[in-house]
Design a protein around this motif. Structure first.
Motif, short mmCIF file in Angstrom:
data_model
loop_
_atom_site.label_atom_id
_atom_site.label_comp_id
_atom_site.label_asym_id
_atom_site.label_seq_id
_atom_site.Cartn_x
_atom_site.Cartn_y
_atom_site.Cartn_z
N SER A 20 5.81 6.41 -4.35
CA SER A 20 4.40 6.62 -5.81
C SER A 20 3.31 5.93 -5.87
O SER A 20 2.49 6.11 -6.82
CB SER A 20 5.78 5.22 -6.89
OG SER A 20 6.13 4.75 -6.41
N THR A 21 2.74 5.01 -4.76
CA THR A 21 2.19 4.50 -4.38
C THR A 21 0.57 5.17 -3.96
O THR A 21 -0.31 4.14 -3.65
CB THR A 21 1.81 3.01 -4.60
OG1 THR A 21 2.66 3.03 -3.25
CG2 THR A 21 2.63 2.21 -5.92
N GLN A 25 -3.48 4.11 -3.52
CA GLN A 25 -3.81 3.21 -2.30
C GLN A 25 -4.78 4.08 -1.19
O GLN A 25 -5.42 3.56 -0.57
CB GLN A 25 -2.59 2.34 -1.31
CG GLN A 25 -2.34 3.29 -1.20
CD GLN A 25 -0.88 2.72 -0.30
OE1 GLN A 25 -0.43 2.40 0.93
NE2 GLN A 25 0.41 2.56 -1.33
N THR A 26 -4.70 5.58 -1.21
CA THR A 26 -5.63 5.99 -0.60
C THR A 26 -6.96 6.79 -1.20
O THR A 26 -7.68 7.67 -0.04
CB THR A 26 -4.84 7.37 0.54
OG1 THR A 26 -4.22 8.32 -0.68
CG2 THR A 26 -3.62 6.75 0.86
N LEU A 182 -5.46 -3.42 -1.43
CA LEU A 182 -4.64 -4.60 -2.65
C LEU A 182 -3.16 -3.89 -3.07
O LEU A 182 -2.29 -4.83 -2.96
CB LEU A 182 -5.46 -5.69 -3.51
CG LEU A 182 -6.86 -5.87 -3.06
CD1 LEU A 182 -7.72 -6.16 -4.56
CD2 LEU A 182 -6.19 -7.11 -1.81
N ILE A 183 -3.58 -2.80 -2.90
CA ILE A 183 -2.63 -1.65 -3.96
C ILE A 183 -0.77 -2.87 -2.20
O ILE A 183 -0.18 -2.84 -3.26
CB ILE A 183 -2.34 -0.53 -4.26
CG1 ILE A 183 -3.74 -0.73 -4.96
CG2 ILE A 183 -2.34 0.02 -4.46
CD1 ILE A 183 -3.92 0.98 -5.15
N GLY A 190 5.58 -8.43 -2.81
CA GLY A 190 6.35 -8.19 -4.13
C GLY A 190 7.76 -6.97 -4.34
O GLY A 190 9.05 -7.26 -3.77
N PRO A 191 7.93 -6.13 -4.46
CA PRO A 191 8.85 -5.15 -4.34
C PRO A 191 9.47 -4.51 -2.49
O PRO A 191 10.69 -4.18 -3.11
CB PRO A 191 8.38 -3.56 -5.84
CG PRO A 191 7.52 -4.13 -5.70
CD PRO A 191 7.14 -5.48 -4.72
#
Length: 420
Positions: A20-21, A25-26, A182-183, A190-191
C-alpha cells in the motif's frame, strides 16, 4: 477489478502494508531518476563520460555490499539491514543535492549504492517471507507496477519543475528523494517490526547454503547471466543511456524525457495486471523470450529518433520507445524474482536475492559506463546496435535456463493425479 480484489483479500496484513505504500515511497526516486545524469552533466558541468562513470558508482558499491548484505539478511533478518540502508540513502541524497564537486557527488552516490545493494535482497526476502504460493509472482508484478506509478508521477513532476538554468530546483528534488526514505523506515519500525525473515537452517541448507555452493547450480548461473544482460540493456540505460541519447542525439527537451518516463509508467500500470493473468501457468522462460523481442524493437525505435533530431517526430519516438520498453518490463519483472525465490529455501533466501541483486548491479555498472563512452565518442549507431544484440542474447539465455529448472520453478503448475 474482481481479480485485484481477490488478490488483495488473499494477502496477509504485512503484505498489504508493504504494497500500500510502494507508490508513495518511490515518488521521490521518480523525481531524480530521469534527471541525475542531466544534473551532473548540464548543471554541475561534469563531462558526459565522467557523469556516466559517477552514475556507475551506485552499482559498483551495490555490487560490493550485496553479498555481505545477503548473508546478514539470512543471519539477522531483512528489517535490520534495510534500516541501515535507508539511513545511507537519506545521507547520500542530501550530499548529492549540494554536490558542486565530483568528489562530493561520488560520496553521495556511494552512500546511495549501499542502500541499493541491500534494499533489493532485503525487500525481496521480506516479500517472500510474508507472501507464498501462487500469490508471490502476482505480488512481484503488482509491486513493480506500483513502484513505477510512483516513479512515473515523480518523473512528470520533475519534468515540469526542474530547470537546468536554476540549479536549486535539482537541490530540492534530491532533498525530497531523501525525505521519501522515511516512509519505508516508519513501516519497518512500526507495522512490520515483528516480521522475521531468518530461520533455522536445515541439514540441506547447511551443506548447500553458502554462496559458492549456490553459484555451482547451473540454473543460478544462467538466470544470473540473463539478469546481468537484461539490466545492462534495461535499467542500466534508464538513468544514463536513454536520457543522454534523448538529449544529445535526439535533441529533445527535459520535459519530453519526463513525459517518456510517464509513458513508461502508464503502460505498466495499465497492462501489468492483465499481463499477470496471461502469464499465469505459462513457462517463465518463454515469457522472457517474448520480452527480449519487444525490447529489441524499442531500441530500434529510439535509434530512429536520432535520424530526425530536434523535431516533433523525435519527441514522439522518444516517448514511444519508453512505452514499448515498458510493455517488455511487465513480462520481465514478475518472472525473474519468482524464479530466484522458488529456487531458494527460507534460510538461503537472502543470499539468493543478493545474487539476483549482484547481477542487477553488475549490469547497472556496465550500462552507464558503456553509454557514456559510446555517446561521448559520437557512436550512437554502435550504442543502439549493442542494445539490440544484447536483447537477442537474453532470449538465448532464457532457453538455456529452461533446460535447467523444474516446471514448478518455471511457473508451470503440474496437474494433480485424479483420486478414485
Amino acid at each position: 477489478m474482481s481479480g485485484m480484489r481477490d488478490f488483495w483479500r488473499a494477502l496477509p496484513t504485512e503484505g498489504r502494508w508493504l504494497l500500500s505504500t510502494v507508490a508513495i515511497q518511490t515518488l521521490g526516486r521518480g523525481l531524480t531518476l530521469p534527471f541525475t545524469i542531466i544534473y551532473l552533466h548540464e548543471v554541475r558541468g561534469f563531462d558526459l563520460a565522467l557523469s556516466g562513470t559517477l552514475m556507475g558508482l551506485i552499482a559498483v558499491v551495490g555490487l560490493i555490499v550485496t553479498g555481505p548484505g545477503g548473508s546478514l539478511i539470512d543471519r539477522f533478518g531483512a528489517r535490520q539491514v534495510l534500516i541501515v540502508g535507508l539511513v545511507c540513502m537519506i545521507l547520500g541524497c542530501t550530499l548529492l543535492a549540494f554536490a558542486t564537486h565530483p568528489a562530493v557527488a561520488a560520496a553521495g552516490l556511494i552512500l546511495m549504492g549501499v542502500n541499493f545493494g541491500v534494499s533489493w535482497p532485503g525487500f525481496n526476502a521480506l516479500i517472500a517471507s510474508v507472501v507464498t504460493g501462487d500469490l508471490r509472482q502476482q505480488y512481484f508484478g503488482i509491486n513493480f507496477a506500483l513502484l513505477n506509478l510512483g516513479i512515473g508521477v515523480g518523473g512528470i513532476i520533475g519534468g515540469f519543475y526542474v530547470d537546468v538554468a536554476e540549479p536549486q530546483t535539482f537541490t530540492v528534488i534530491f532533498l525530497v528523494d531523501a525525505a521519501s526514505s522515511l516512509i519505508p523506515m516508519a513501516l519497518l519500525l512500526g507495522p512490520l517490526r515483528r516480521v522475521r525473515t531468518q530461520s533455522e537452517p536445515s541439514a540441506a541448507d547447511a551443506e548447500h547454503g553458502g554462496y559458492r555452493q549456490i553459484l555451482r547450480r547451473p540454473a543460478v548461473i544462467w538466470v544470473s547471466l540473463l539478469t546481468f544482460v537484461a539490466m545492462f540493456v534495461g535499467y542500466g540505460q534508464m538513468e544514463a543511456g536513454f536520457p543522454a541519447f534523448a538529449r544529445q542525439i535526439s535533441e529533445v527537451s527535459t520535459r519530453t524525457v519526463g513525459f517518456a518516463f510517464a509513458a513508461n509508467t502508464l503502460v505498466i500500470v495499465l497492462f501489468q495486471f492483465a499481463v499477470l493473468k496471461w502469464i499465469a501457468g505459462r513457462r517463465r522462460t518463454r515469457v522472457m523470450w517474448v520480452m527480449t523481442l519487444i525490447w529489441a524493437v524499442s531500441w530500434l525505435l529510439l535509434g530512429a529518433t536520432g535520424l530526425v533530431p530536434d523535431t516533433l517526430a523525435a519527441a514522439i519516438g522518444v516517448i514511444a520507445f519508453m512505452g514499448v520498453f515498458a510493455f517488455g518490463e511487465t513480462l520481465l519483472q514478475p518472472t525473474v524474482p519468482a524464479v530466484y525465490n522458488d529456487l531458494a529455501s527460507d534460510h538461503t533466501r537472502g543470499r539468493y536475492n543478493a545474487i539476483n541483486s549482484a547481477a542487477f548491479q553488475g549490469g547497472a555498472i556496465a550500462g552507464p559506463i558503456a553509454a557514456g563512452i559510446l555517446l561521448d565518442n559520437d557512436l550512437p549507431a554502435v550504442f543502439i546496435g549493442l542494445m539490440v544484440v544484447c536483447c537477442l542474447g537474453i532470449g538465448v539465455m532464457a532457453l538455456a535456463l529452461e533446460r535447467r529448472i523444474t516446471p514448478a520453478v518455471n511457473g508451470v503448475v503440474e496437474a494433480q493425479p485424479a483420486v478414485d
